[in-house]
Write a protein that holds these residues in place. Structure first.
Motif, short mmCIF file in Angstrom:
data_model
loop_
_atom_site.label_atom_id
_atom_site.label_comp_id
_atom_site.label_asym_id
_atom_site.label_seq_id
_atom_site.Cartn_x
_atom_site.Cartn_y
_atom_site.Cartn_z
N ILE A 194 -0.94 9.44 -2.96
CA ILE A 194 -0.41 8.92 -4.23
C ILE A 194 1.02 8.43 -4.05
O ILE A 194 1.39 7.35 -4.54
CB ILE A 194 -0.51 10.00 -5.32
N TRP A 195 1.83 9.19 -3.34
CA TRP A 195 3.21 8.75 -3.11
C TRP A 195 3.25 7.50 -2.24
O TRP A 195 4.13 6.64 -2.42
CB TRP A 195 4.00 9.88 -2.44
N LYS A 196 2.34 7.35 -1.32
CA LYS A 196 2.28 6.12 -0.53
C LYS A 196 1.98 4.92 -1.41
O LYS A 196 2.54 3.82 -1.21
CB LYS A 196 1.21 6.26 0.56
N TYR A 197 1.14 5.11 -2.42
CA TYR A 197 0.88 4.03 -3.37
C TYR A 197 2.13 3.73 -4.20
O TYR A 197 2.43 2.56 -4.47
CB TYR A 197 -0.28 4.44 -4.28
N PHE A 198 2.88 4.75 -4.58
CA PHE A 198 4.13 4.51 -5.31
C PHE A 198 5.10 3.64 -4.50
O PHE A 198 5.81 2.80 -5.06
CB PHE A 198 4.81 5.83 -5.65
N TYR A 199 5.13 3.85 -3.18
CA TYR A 199 6.09 3.14 -2.33
C TYR A 199 5.62 1.76 -1.90
O TYR A 199 6.38 1.05 -1.24
CB TYR A 199 6.38 3.97 -1.07
N ASP A 200 4.41 1.38 -2.20
CA ASP A 200 3.90 0.09 -1.74
C ASP A 200 4.79 -1.04 -2.26
O ASP A 200 5.05 -1.14 -3.46
CB ASP A 200 2.47 -0.11 -2.23
N PRO A 201 5.29 -1.93 -1.36
CA PRO A 201 6.22 -2.97 -1.82
C PRO A 201 5.55 -4.05 -2.67
O PRO A 201 6.27 -4.75 -3.42
CB PRO A 201 6.75 -3.56 -0.51
N ASN A 202 4.25 -4.21 -2.59
CA ASN A 202 3.57 -5.27 -3.34
C ASN A 202 2.91 -4.76 -4.61
O ASN A 202 2.99 -5.40 -5.66
CB ASN A 202 2.53 -5.95 -2.45
N TYR A 203 2.23 -3.62 -4.52
CA TYR A 203 1.47 -3.12 -5.66
C TYR A 203 1.91 -1.73 -6.11
O TYR A 203 1.22 -1.08 -6.89
CB TYR A 203 -0.03 -3.07 -5.30
N GLY A 204 3.02 -1.25 -5.58
CA GLY A 204 3.47 0.10 -5.89
C GLY A 204 4.02 0.25 -7.29
O GLY A 204 4.46 -0.72 -7.93
N LEU A 205 4.01 1.46 -7.78
CA LEU A 205 4.47 1.76 -9.13
C LEU A 205 5.98 1.56 -9.25
O LEU A 205 6.45 1.04 -10.27
CB LEU A 205 4.10 3.21 -9.48
N PHE A 206 6.73 1.95 -8.23
CA PHE A 206 8.19 1.85 -8.33
C PHE A 206 8.66 0.39 -8.43
O PHE A 206 9.48 0.04 -9.28
CB PHE A 206 8.85 2.53 -7.13
N ASN A 207 8.12 -0.48 -7.59
CA ASN A 207 8.51 -1.89 -7.66
C ASN A 207 8.03 -2.53 -8.95
O ASN A 207 8.71 -3.42 -9.50
CB ASN A 207 7.96 -2.65 -6.47
N ALA A 208 6.87 -2.10 -9.46
CA ALA A 208 6.40 -2.64 -10.74
C ALA A 208 7.35 -2.27 -11.87
O ALA A 208 7.63 -3.09 -12.76
CB ALA A 208 5.00 -2.13 -11.03
N MET A 209 7.87 -1.05 -11.86
CA MET A 209 8.85 -0.63 -12.87
C MET A 209 10.14 -1.43 -12.74
O MET A 209 10.75 -1.81 -13.74
CB MET A 209 9.12 0.86 -12.74
#
Length: 375
Positions: free
Chosen positions: A210-225
């Protein structure tokens, strides 16, 4: 009289048989009568013994002074008889217990030997071989260990492991201690609720994914925010500078020895805190004078275990970055794994594992020496 009652049979007086009856008086029991009384008491004949005992008591009430001495002899004679009937360590029950103990212990011993000692012994043997899955292994002596000292990636992997351990201990080890102290200051109902929320079991691998998905530069949660606020996204795990720190960051939530600290604090007598409050001690003073000394042995043990575990980290870098970018998150255990199961260099991987084992053993010895010196 008392002797007759205890023995359960009449003792005939020789003077009566000869026709010259002696005047009656308190008679002293003979040694033969005492021995017979003791033998009669030891025999498992319930009726005569019980009747004789009652008669002996009647004789004692009548003033027969010999019964007291005889009762002492009888009681002394009964003890070896009772102990002779039950001999610990003999009979069928102890032998059956030993057999059952082996029946329940053998499966665990076999599993421990098969998955514990056997791989350890094989690792030491394979470290001196050029081991192949297909074909006979070739004995090469110390060549694998000599290669360890000439491999530049080994030093990088060990430094990354030390860096990971330093970050993890510095950022996450003290969090459970602080949270545990704060929880103990809360009301009991609120404390129980917070403990339930804190200790909800979360699978480590699922959490890392789940944290790896958060860090994804293209589809991650953090970059989307960040895009919502018009901020350009970051590379996150693709940055060699920040990758290791971002791997450690989930440990703030996942690291959970706090239950051990809370259990230790709950065993502290509340009278100590109450006495400190009566003396006017502040919250920080109580923590420094009572809580920290109480937790000190637990902290030392968990600190040692944390150092050993973090120097063997594998799951986080393997799932999140696979050791990249540019060896920035390649740890010692991950490098051992790559040599063994990716490059099929089993002998060299075992040599690396033995070297890591020796490093950890030295750290444990030093830590124990320092702890014994500071006592």
């Amino acid at each position: 009289n008392g002797v007759e009652g205890v023995t359960g049979r009449s003792s005939e007086d020789p003077s009566e048989e000869m026709g010259c009856a002696a005047p009656r008086g308190p008679r002293i029991p003979s040694l033969g009568g005492l021995a017979g009384a003791a033998r009669g008491w030891e025999r498992p004949r319930a009726a005569p013994v019980a009747g004789g005992h009652e008669a002996g008591l009647r004789g004692a009430r009548a003033g027969d002074g010999g019964v007291k001495g005889m009762s002492t002899v009888i009681s002394k004679g009964a003890e070896p008889a009772a102990s002779a009937r039950i001999r610990p360590g003999t009979g069928h029950r102890p032998a059956r217990k030993r057999v059952m103990a082996w029946v329940f212990s053998v499966p665990a011993l076999l599993a421990f030997t098969l998955f514990g000692w056997y791989p350890m012994v094989m690792a030491f043997l394979v470290a001196f071989q050029h081991y192949k899955i297909v074909g006979a292994p070739q004995w090469i002596g110390w060549a694998n260990f000599a290669r360890v000292f000439h491999d530049p990636v080994v030093l990088t992997a060990l430094l990354n492991s030390a860096y990971y351990a330093l970050l993890t201990i510095g950022l996450t080890f003290w969090v459970p201690i602080i949270v545990s102290v704060l929880l103990m200051e809360m009301p009991e109902r609120l404390r129980n609720l917070m403990m339930i929320l804190w200790f909800i079991p979360v699978p480590a691998v699922a959490s890392i994914v789940i944290w790896k998905y958060f860090y994804d530069p293209n589809y991650g949660l953090f970059n989307a925010m960040f895009h919502v606020f018009g901020i350009h996204g970051f590379l996150w795990l693709d940055s060699p500078r920040w990758a290791m720190f971002l791997i450690v960051l989930p440990g703030l939530i996942m690291y959970g020895p706090g239950l051990i600290f809370i259990s230790t604090l709950q065993a502290v007598p509340q009278e100590l805190y109450e006495a400190a409050e009566l003396d006017g001690a502040s919250f920080l003073r109580k923590v420094w004078a009572i809580t920290i000394p109480t937790l000190r042995p637990i902290i030392m043990v968990l600190l040692l275990l944390s150092i050993i575990g973090n120097l063997q980290v594998f799951t986080q870098p393997y799932i999140m970055t696979a050791g990249g970018p540019v060896f920035a998150t390649l740890t010692g255990v991950l490098y051992i794994f790559n040599n063994a199961f990716r490059y099929l260099r089993f002998g060299y991987a075992d040599a690396l594992a033995i070297m890591l084992f020796l490093i950890l053993a030295v750290l444990v010895v030093v830590q124990r020496w320092l702890e014994a010196r500071n006592r």
